[in-house]
Enzyme design. Structure first.
Site, PDB file in Angstrom:
ATOM      1  N   HIS A 140       0.837  -1.222   0.000  1.00 49.27           N
ATOM      2  CA  HIS A 140       0.000   0.000   0.000  1.00 49.27           C
ATOM      3  C   HIS A 140       0.862   1.259   0.000  1.00 49.27           C
ATOM      4  O   HIS A 140       0.425   2.312   0.493  1.00 49.27           O
ATOM      5  CB  HIS A 140      -0.951   0.049   1.194  1.00 49.27           C
ATOM      6  CG  HIS A 140      -1.774  -1.194   1.360  1.00 49.27           C
ATOM      7  ND1 HIS A 140      -3.026  -1.339   0.820  1.00 49.27           N
ATOM      8  CD2 HIS A 140      -1.490  -2.364   1.990  1.00 49.27           C
ATOM      9  CE1 HIS A 140      -3.499  -2.555   1.127  1.00 49.27           C
ATOM     10  NE2 HIS A 140      -2.574  -3.196   1.830  1.00 49.27           N
ATOM     11  N   SER A 261      15.888  19.895 -16.213  1.00 47.84           N
ATOM     12  CA  SER A 261      14.736  20.715 -16.575  1.00 47.84           C
ATOM     13  C   SER A 261      15.231  21.862 -17.447  1.00 47.84           C
ATOM     14  O   SER A 261      16.355  22.344 -17.282  1.00 47.84           O
ATOM     15  CB  SER A 261      14.091  21.240 -15.300  1.00 47.84           C
ATOM     16  OG  SER A 261      13.405  22.441 -15.573  1.00 47.84           O
ATOM     17  N   LYS A 267      17.395  20.412 -11.292  1.00 50.71           N
ATOM     18  CA  LYS A 267      16.587  19.212 -11.474  1.00 50.71           C
ATOM     19  C   LYS A 267      17.292  18.116 -12.268  1.00 50.71           C
ATOM     20  O   LYS A 267      18.033  18.372 -13.195  1.00 50.71           O
ATOM     21  CB  LYS A 267      15.290  19.575 -12.218  1.00 50.71           C
ATOM     22  CG  LYS A 267      14.365  20.439 -11.403  1.00 50.71           C
ATOM     23  CD  LYS A 267      13.310  19.638 -10.709  1.00 50.71           C
ATOM     24  CE  LYS A 267      12.137  19.393 -11.626  1.00 50.71           C
ATOM     25  NZ  LYS A 267      11.126  18.584 -10.949  1.00 50.71           N
ATOM     26  N   GLU A 274       9.865   7.672 -16.801  1.00 53.01           N
ATOM     27  CA  GLU A 274       8.563   8.262 -17.118  1.00 53.01           C
ATOM     28  C   GLU A 274       8.122   7.882 -18.534  1.00 53.01           C
ATOM     29  O   GLU A 274       6.950   7.632 -18.783  1.00 53.01           O
ATOM     30  CB  GLU A 274       8.622   9.786 -16.951  1.00 53.01           C
ATOM     31  CG  GLU A 274       8.770  10.194 -15.499  1.00 53.01           C
ATOM     32  CD  GLU A 274       9.054  11.686 -15.316  1.00 53.01           C
ATOM     33  OE1 GLU A 274       8.883  12.165 -14.190  1.00 53.01           O
ATOM     34  OE2 GLU A 274       9.457  12.363 -16.282  1.00 53.01           O
TER      35      GLU A 274
END
Ligand code: ARG
Length: 441
Positions: A140, A261, A267, A274
């Site tokens: 979970h 980024s 970043k 992804e």
């Protein structure tokens, strides 16, 4: 209509398969007296030069060719005249296209197996370094029980193993040769299909020509294997995205598989992961396309079937690429064992505390309730199970003794899970050995 029916931009991927099928067919046409030996040689030589020219980028598609099968036939006829015009004797594009497709499938099936095998090897290699790396196992997405990090990696190994097995099994069904099936009823020329199958590397000819030209279940089977593989990859990608984020820092994806980024200089985004997660959506969509394509059409060749190729090619290419990218991610993965260990919440040992009571004769349900109370008490005091004083333990049950604190050592917690399939050091080592055997097989 010409534009609408055009499929060369997609099915030119079948070029090499179509050449092989054509050459084999020329051979068959000698047996049935359509070609002389010399004419067959002429055809095969022409196809070889067409193949060279095609790969050298020297050919332009004939204006009246709508698919790769008609293009090859036009090129042949340009080079051999009437001899070329005989090549389609006793054959239909219906059996030709699906024979090509199965040859293509066979190659891609093998490529996907190889990619999976490499990724599995990388996983086992990494596992070997992390047999006793303690990791907060989650269910979970909440800390559940301490596990070995290798144990997690091996879970993914076995998922990939089943996909590789599915590919092997699919081949036993798909590697049958439709050529000679004609449009529906079987070729009007009695070619030796057993021999043709042998030449083209098929296990056998298809048993029924109606079935052979009508069905695409071997396409859908591969669409499913791709979709299932991508779903496995996508879940691991999600795990890694979370665990590499600032809140966890359990792992880090190498710069080669991350990008900065365009705006924020600090970043490092896990783009590789992804993209794997994102592409899985598309591959799932392709499976839906394959099934939907078949569900309402009559049982025989219909032109709808031309639409099977784009989703199939896309799924195989994207899935193989995703497996290869993940291979790179795993090979270059940076692991932070200290962060994993430090993240472990002592509450994670609640099950072991309950088992402690069970070993002293308390029925599990009672032990579970009692430890639940201990957890609430600890939370109220801003403490944890490991820092709760012994007298508090003993207020809940006089079976607790000082040795209860030994439970909070993650290494000994793992030692209690030496059951086969468990996360203990010996169990994980056995899984690694088993994995190595599967890879050698
Ligand atoms: N390009 C077609 C396909 O991929 C094959 C053409 C067969 N056409 C036909 N009208 N029988 O399915």
């Amino acid at each position: 209509m010409e534009k609408f029916g055009f499929s060369l931009h997609v099915d030119q991927k079948l070029f090499d398969a179509d050449i092989a099928v054509n050459k084999a067919w020329a051979h068959a046409l000698v047996e049935v007296g359509i070609y002389t030996e010399r004419e067959k040689e002429q055809v095969c030589t022409a196809f070889e030069s067409i193949q060279n020219d095609f790969h050298a980028g020297l050919l332009t598609f004939p204006a009246d060719a709508e698919d790769i099968h008609s293009a090859n036939e036009r090129w042949l006829t340009q080079r051999c005249g009437d001899v070329g015009a005989k090549i389609h004797t006793g054959r239909s594009r219906n059996d030709q296209v699906v024979t090509d497709l199965r040859i293509y499938l066979r190659t891609q099936n093998q490529a996907m197996q190889n990619a999976l095998e490499a990724l599995q090897t990388a996983l086992v290699d990494l596992s070997e370094q992390h047999i006793v790396t303690i990791f907060p196992g989650q269910t979970h997405l909440r800390q559940a029980q301490p596990i070995s990090f290798a144990f997690y990696l091996l879970a993914f190994f076995y998922q990939l193993q089943r996909n590789r097995q599915r590919l092997r099994e699919a081949l036993t069904r798909c590697n049958k040769m439709p050529l000679g099936a004609g449009a529906i009823a079987g070729s009007g020329f009695p070619v030796d299909r057993e021999k043709l199958a042998q030449i083209l590397g098929f296990d056998a000819p298809t048993e029924n020509s109606y079935d052979a030209t009508a069905d695409r279940d071997c396409v859908n089977e591969h669409l499913f294997i791709c979709a299932q593989t991508m779903v496995h990859l996508s879940r691991l990608a999600e795990d890694f995205i979370i665990w590499s984020s600032e809140g966890f820092r359990f792992i880090e994806v190498d710069e080669a598989y991350a990008t900065g980024s365009s705006m924020m200089p600090q970043k490092r985004n896990p783009d590789s992961l992804e993209l794997i997660r994102g592409k899985s959506a598309r591959v799932i969509g392709n499976l839906t396309t394959g099934l939907t394509l078949l569900k309402g059409i009559p049982t025989a060749y219909v032109r709808d079937l031309q639409e099977d190729k784009e989703p199939l090619f896309d799924s195989l290419e994207q899935t193989i690429a995703a497996v290869q990218i993940l291979y790179g991610v795993i090979r270059s993965l940076i692991v932070y064992p200290d962060n994993m260990l430090n993240a472990i919440d002592p509450m994670l040992f609640a099950t072991d505390v309950a088992d402690y009571l069970v070993r002293k004769g308390v029925p599990f349900r009672h032990a579970h309730a009692l430890v639940g109370l201990l957890v609430s008490t600890a939370e109220r005091r801003g403490a944890s199970l490991s820092t709760l004083p012994l007298d508090i333990y003993q207020q809940h049950s006089n079976l607790f003794e000082a040795d209860v604190y030994q439970l909070f050592d993650p290494v000994s917690a793992l030692k209690k899970r030496e059951i086969s399939g468990g996360t203990g050091e010996k169990s994980v080592t056995a899984q690694i050995n088993h994995a190595r055997i599967l890879l050698e097989d």
